[in-house]
Scaffold this active site. Sequence first.
Site, PDB file in Angstrom:
ATOM      1  N   LYS A  42       0.881  -1.186   0.000  1.00 13.01           N
ATOM      2  CA  LYS A  42       0.000   0.000   0.000  1.00 13.01           C
ATOM      3  C   LYS A  42       0.912   1.228   0.000  1.00 13.01           C
ATOM      4  O   LYS A  42       1.440   1.627   1.028  1.00 13.01           O
ATOM      5  CB  LYS A  42      -0.870  -0.021   1.258  1.00 13.01           C
ATOM      6  CG  LYS A  42      -2.208   0.675   1.147  1.00 13.01           C
ATOM      7  CD  LYS A  42      -2.190   2.110   0.700  1.00 13.01           C
ATOM      8  CE  LYS A  42      -1.889   3.103   1.794  1.00 13.01           C
ATOM      9  NZ  LYS A  42      -1.819   4.501   1.284  1.00 13.01           N
ATOM     10  N   GLY A  61       6.262   5.496   8.231  1.00 13.17           N
ATOM     11  CA  GLY A  61       5.464   6.722   8.161  1.00 13.17           C
ATOM     12  C   GLY A  61       5.582   7.481   9.466  1.00 13.17           C
ATOM     13  O   GLY A  61       6.530   7.286  10.231  1.00 13.17           O
ATOM     14  N   GLU A  67       2.532   9.275  14.550  1.00 12.82           N
ATOM     15  CA  GLU A  67       1.087   9.345  14.823  1.00 12.82           C
ATOM     16  C   GLU A  67       0.357   8.161  14.163  1.00 12.82           C
ATOM     17  O   GLU A  67      -0.439   7.474  14.800  1.00 12.82           O
ATOM     18  CB  GLU A  67       0.583  10.665  14.249  1.00 12.82           C
ATOM     19  CG  GLU A  67      -0.777  11.070  14.678  1.00 12.82           C
ATOM     20  CD  GLU A  67      -1.247  12.292  13.870  1.00 12.82           C
ATOM     21  OE1 GLU A  67      -0.399  13.014  13.286  1.00 12.82           O
ATOM     22  OE2 GLU A  67      -2.458  12.487  13.815  1.00 12.82           O
ATOM     23  N   THR A  68       0.661   7.909  12.885  1.00 11.01           N
ATOM     24  CA  THR A  68       0.024   6.777  12.199  1.00 11.01           C
ATOM     25  C   THR A  68       0.534   5.460  12.782  1.00 11.01           C
ATOM     26  O   THR A  68      -0.243   4.509  12.948  1.00 11.01           O
ATOM     27  CB  THR A  68       0.302   6.828  10.674  1.00 11.01           C
ATOM     28  OG1 THR A  68      -0.016   8.120  10.188  1.00 11.01           O
ATOM     29  CG2 THR A  68      -0.495   5.801   9.925  1.00 11.01           C
ATOM     30  N   GLY A  69       1.808   5.412  13.106  1.00 10.18           N
ATOM     31  CA  GLY A  69       2.383   4.201  13.696  1.00 10.18           C
ATOM     32  C   GLY A  69       1.645   3.792  14.968  1.00 10.18           C
ATOM     33  O   GLY A  69       1.396   2.605  15.212  1.00 10.18           O
ATOM     34  N   GLU A 129       8.569   1.962  11.341  1.00  7.94           N
ATOM     35  CA  GLU A 129       9.686   2.891  11.090  1.00  7.94           C
ATOM     36  C   GLU A 129       9.072   4.280  11.067  1.00  7.94           C
ATOM     37  O   GLU A 129       8.404   4.632  10.087  1.00  7.94           O
ATOM     38  CB  GLU A 129      10.338   2.585   9.737  1.00  7.94           C
ATOM     39  CG  GLU A 129      11.149   1.318   9.697  1.00  7.94           C
ATOM     40  CD  GLU A 129      12.512   1.465  10.348  1.00  7.94           C
ATOM     41  OE1 GLU A 129      12.936   2.594  10.646  1.00  7.94           O
ATOM     42  OE2 GLU A 129      13.155   0.423  10.579  1.00  7.94           O
ATOM     43  N   CYS A 156      13.191  11.031   7.231  1.00  2.88           N
ATOM     44  CA  CYS A 156      13.012  10.650   8.639  1.00  2.88           C
ATOM     45  C   CYS A 156      14.290  10.906   9.424  1.00  2.88           C
ATOM     46  O   CYS A 156      14.259  11.214  10.600  1.00  2.88           O
ATOM     47  CB  CYS A 156      12.627   9.181   8.721  1.00  2.88           C
ATOM     48  SG  CYS A 156      13.800   8.103   7.899  1.00  2.88           S
ATOM     49  N   GLU A 189       8.746  16.789  15.029  1.00  3.59           N
ATOM     50  CA  GLU A 189       9.253  16.538  13.678  1.00  3.59           C
ATOM     51  C   GLU A 189       8.519  17.466  12.704  1.00  3.59           C
ATOM     52  O   GLU A 189       7.298  17.437  12.603  1.00  3.59           O
ATOM     53  CB  GLU A 189       9.014  15.080  13.268  1.00  3.59           C
ATOM     54  CG  GLU A 189       9.623  14.764  11.913  1.00  3.59           C
ATOM     55  CD  GLU A 189       9.279  13.380  11.403  1.00  3.59           C
ATOM     56  OE1 GLU A 189       8.108  12.994  11.456  1.00  3.59           O
ATOM     57  OE2 GLU A 189      10.196  12.680  10.938  1.00  3.59           O
TER      58      GLU A 189
HETATM   59  P1  NAD Z   1       1.972   8.889   7.048  1.00  7.35           P
HETATM   60  O1  NAD Z   1       2.052   8.240   8.377  1.00  7.35           O
HETATM   61  O2  NAD Z   1       0.939   9.930   6.837  1.00  7.35           O
HETATM   62  O3  NAD Z   1       1.696   7.804   5.917  1.00  7.35           O
HETATM   63  C1  NAD Z   1       2.550   6.700   5.683  1.00  7.35           C
HETATM   64  C2  NAD Z   1       1.773   5.609   4.975  1.00  7.35           C
HETATM   65  O4  NAD Z   1       0.754   5.145   5.868  1.00  7.35           O
HETATM   66  C3  NAD Z   1       1.040   6.068   3.708  1.00  7.35           C
HETATM   67  O5  NAD Z   1       1.020   5.022   2.770  1.00  7.35           O
HETATM   68  C4  NAD Z   1      -0.352   6.348   4.211  1.00  7.35           C
HETATM   69  O6  NAD Z   1      -1.332   6.277   3.205  1.00  7.35           O
HETATM   70  C5  NAD Z   1      -0.520   5.247   5.242  1.00  7.35           C
HETATM   71  N1  NAD Z   1      -1.505   5.543   6.297  1.00  7.35           N
HETATM   72  C6  NAD Z   1      -1.900   6.757   6.740  1.00  7.35           C
HETATM   73  N2  NAD Z   1      -2.823   6.616   7.717  1.00  7.35           N
HETATM   74  C7  NAD Z   1      -2.999   5.278   7.890  1.00  7.35           C
HETATM   75  C8  NAD Z   1      -3.811   4.494   8.748  1.00  7.35           C
HETATM   76  N3  NAD Z   1      -4.639   5.055   9.642  1.00  7.35           N
HETATM   77  N4  NAD Z   1      -3.721   3.154   8.657  1.00  7.35           N
HETATM   78  C9  NAD Z   1      -2.880   2.568   7.782  1.00  7.35           C
HETATM   79  N5  NAD Z   1      -2.096   3.255   6.927  1.00  7.35           N
HETATM   80  C10 NAD Z   1      -2.157   4.601   6.985  1.00  7.35           C
HETATM   81  O7  NAD Z   1       3.423   9.430   6.715  1.00  7.35           O
HETATM   82  P2  NAD Z   1       3.905  10.236   5.431  1.00  7.35           P
HETATM   83  O8  NAD Z   1       3.452  11.652   5.569  1.00  7.35           O
HETATM   84  O9  NAD Z   1       3.545   9.493   4.195  1.00  7.35           O
HETATM   85  O10 NAD Z   1       5.501  10.138   5.594  1.00  7.35           O
HETATM   86  C11 NAD Z   1       6.216  10.986   6.424  1.00  7.35           C
HETATM   87  C12 NAD Z   1       6.548  10.312   7.736  1.00  7.35           C
HETATM   88  O11 NAD Z   1       7.242   9.105   7.490  1.00  7.35           O
HETATM   89  C13 NAD Z   1       7.477  11.148   8.606  1.00  7.35           C
HETATM   90  O12 NAD Z   1       7.006  11.170   9.922  1.00  7.35           O
HETATM   91  C14 NAD Z   1       8.806  10.408   8.517  1.00  7.35           C
HETATM   92  O13 NAD Z   1       9.652  10.595   9.613  1.00  7.35           O
HETATM   93  C15 NAD Z   1       8.357   9.006   8.374  1.00  7.35           C
HETATM   94  N6  NAD Z   1       9.434   8.180   7.785  1.00  7.35           N
HETATM   95  C16 NAD Z   1      10.116   7.300   8.580  1.00  7.35           C
HETATM   96  C17 NAD Z   1      11.164   6.545   8.060  1.00  7.35           C
HETATM   97  C18 NAD Z   1      11.950   5.567   8.904  1.00  7.35           C
HETATM   98  O14 NAD Z   1      12.647   4.734   8.332  1.00  7.35           O
HETATM   99  N7  NAD Z   1      11.890   5.639  10.212  1.00  7.35           N
HETATM  100  C19 NAD Z   1      11.509   6.697   6.723  1.00  7.35           C
HETATM  101  C20 NAD Z   1      10.809   7.613   5.951  1.00  7.35           C
HETATM  102  C21 NAD Z   1       9.751   8.341   6.493  1.00  7.35           C
END
Ligand code: NAD
Length: 495
Positions: A179, A233, A236-238, A255, A289, A390
């Site tokens: 996804k 991601g 918050e979503t995590g 992550e 990230c 962040e």
């Molecule tokens: P996000 O959390 O908004 O979305 C990430 C993914 O999760 C997307 O595919 C999104 O559609 C999906 N998603 C969103 N809400 C969801 C839910 N309720 N249930 C399941 N899936 C859902 O993050 P983003 O804005 O796409 O990316 C930026 C974030 O990612 C930053 O916080 C960054 O630090 C983090 N990030 C972390 C790493 C790492 O390796 N630690 C690497 C890159 C990015």
Amino acid sequence: MQTSYELRTYSNYIGGKWVDTKGGTIEGKNPATGELVTKSAKSTPEDVAFAIDEARKAFDSGTWSSKRPSDRARILREISELIRRDIDNLTVLLTLENGKPLADAKGELLNAANVLEYYSSAARHIVGKVPRYSGTDISLVVHEPVGVCGLIVPWNSPISLLSWKLGPALAAGCTVVIKPSSHTSGITMELMKLVSTVQGIPPGVVNAVTGPGESVGMELVRSLKVDKVSFTGSTETGRKIMEQASVNLKKINLECGGKSANVVFDDANMEAALRGSVWSIFRSAGQSCNAGSRLLVQETVYGPFMRSFLQAAAAIKVGNGMDPATEMGPIISEGQMKRVLGYVQSGADEGAHLSLGGRRLVDGDYGKGFFVQPTVFEEVERGMKIFKEEIFGPVLSVLPFRDEDDAIAIANDTSFGLAGDIWSKSLTRIMKVAQGTRTGTVWVNRHLNPGPEVPFGGYKQSGLGRETGMEGLMEFLQTKHISLQLSESADRVRR
Ligand code: NAD
């Protein structure tokens, strides 16, 4: 510079076929120009359920997990070779959807090819052990694939971060439903086109569905038929994923976000520290990230270092990623740009000193996209939002520090723990700070990992589990103990 592009449209990839949805479409727009670049499926719950069922069938049939490791290795190698073969086409689409400069897009794709190649070898090195070998009493410890995995990926490095999951999942013998982020669904489905041409992947092993995270992503997280979710991601979503995955005690990898400290000591090679520090925050317009978003400079060199830093940051060429001269591209969307500018405002309101940038670029072609100047705040206090949260944009907080203990205290004063950089020539200083900071990675006199052989992941609220390296492969494997009693004597059996 190429200025017009043909709109590309993608369906879902399920069970080895391209499947249309009844749910409508999502749009991938170029954040540098606002132009529509791709249209992908806005998947319905039924589409996601179908993809999960196909992945489940493929896993339960054993057609993938029982393949010889050498076959799985060949397939991973072929995907990697196809990325290299089509690198120019993929690079342009990645830049168009994500906005990053062409050179960075190409680097990301080559990184993904390298990761898949690494896991192609790793597929042949999944080894168990025999911890008891005592006469007729033998214990085997073996590793088996976790099962059906949901791979949820963000937009900032959509293909390399996908390779961190897809590589080990396929090497381990798992089946997957991918996804991607709605911003970068097109480039992900373009990769699926390559996957679909590889001979020997049974239908249902690799599936990809596109659409909003709250619906499509959450369906994967809540499904009782999915054994694991590997997510990259925001924190918050995590957190939401961790809660909802409890429905069947799914395995999860998270992550998440970061607020990495970049520590410059007075004995550092100043030119290297300067280049590394500028790159660490402004690469990808701070949308990484692991961005070094808190710069800590030893007070003995603070003045001269910051003068050079501000000069270098002011000279960064901001522009459309398609222009080969561009060093820093746009912010991914209008919403994210407003969020970043909101943080800039909060920094000013809370009394930090704005030393550079802080504004949206609007003149000429800039006005069509979402460009924010490289921004630097000094006189930052540890209680301020710009220090703690962040931002995921080109906004840096700078603080002076006295000594190693002071640097460690400032670096650790965060709920995140993803990574950090140290610039120094003193091994004693380096080891003290590297051991004292609570982060999953410490880079010394460099920024970013040297290759896929090493693990990456977060302490504290930066995540759970590890990706890349053999640690990343183990996340897609279960451990089973088989205890053998080979003696035929009944006395051996406990009553
Ligand atoms: P996000 O959390 O908004 O979305 C990430 C993914 O999760 C997307 O595919 C999104 O559609 C999906 N998603 C969103 N809400 C969801 C839910 N309720 N249930 C399941 N899936 C859902 O993050 P983003 O804005 O796409 O990316 C930026 C974030 O990612 C930053 O916080 C960054 O630090 C983090 N990030 C972390 C790493 C790492 O390796 N630690 C690497 C890159 C990015």
